[in-house]
Scaffold this active site. Sequence first.
Site, short mmCIF file in Angstrom:
data_model
loop_
_atom_site.label_atom_id
_atom_site.label_comp_id
_atom_site.label_asym_id
_atom_site.label_seq_id
_atom_site.Cartn_x
_atom_site.Cartn_y
_atom_site.Cartn_z
CG HIS A 163 -2.08 -0.86 1.17
ND1 HIS A 163 -3.02 -0.76 0.17
CD2 HIS A 163 -2.51 -1.86 1.99
CE1 HIS A 163 -3.97 -1.66 0.36
NE2 HIS A 163 -3.69 -2.34 1.45
CB CYS A 225 -1.47 3.27 -5.40
SG CYS A 225 -2.54 1.80 -5.42
#
Length: 251
Positions: A163, A225
Amino acid sequence: MRVLKGMIACMMILLFACGFSIFAYPYIHNYMVERDMQGQIHYFLEKMGTQPTEDTPELTDSPELPREYQALWDAMVSYNEAIWEEKQAGLCDPWAYQQPSFTLGEYGLEEEVFGVLSIPALDLEMPLYLGATASHMAEGAAHLSQTSLPIGGRNTNCVIAGHRGWNGADYFRYITELQPGDEVMITNLWETLTYRVTDTRIIMPNEVEQILIQEGRDMITLLTCHPYASGGKQRFLIFCDRVMEDTETRR
């Protein structure tokens, strides 16, 4: 009047408490995530009994293995060879890379942690799981199935996702700060593998071809991301090659 003042005071205290909780939540959650990850790392290394062997440039056969893990090693080597020969045909949708490639319990391992990812330049250590499921991503870094397993070898590219910060915890938040030459280590059940950052790239989520195995190379690719807090509009990749000396080759 006193009752009204008391009610107002209680409401102010309650509002302060709520505001403080909202402000403090990211820090508390980050602390809890870091504590849990360090606990998993400590347990993994302790379970191994001894510190893994340092990465060496002359590995031509499998490292010295506890006998009960030999079957797992052989199966993982076969898996890496198979996806290379099949040109990673199974890497076609999110379901493919989320499902763990192996159930470690079938090989005598009680926990799901397969190893430890270490990035000294970021002072970052994370437990490494097989399969990029939601639970694994919440607990550490995760290997994308249908990419090479993190055991090294020619014609391999192990893609590890994390993440870019989540629920107040950092995870891979600062990974964009890595520079060419920075080291990334993976400690698996048998040894510690050392890689160096060689390149970075920003891609769109559907550009799967960017994370495929590259012939003749022994790689890991870190994936997260991008930009930060964008909802995953793009992906940021860190390409790393295994540390080698001169002309010596690996298995």
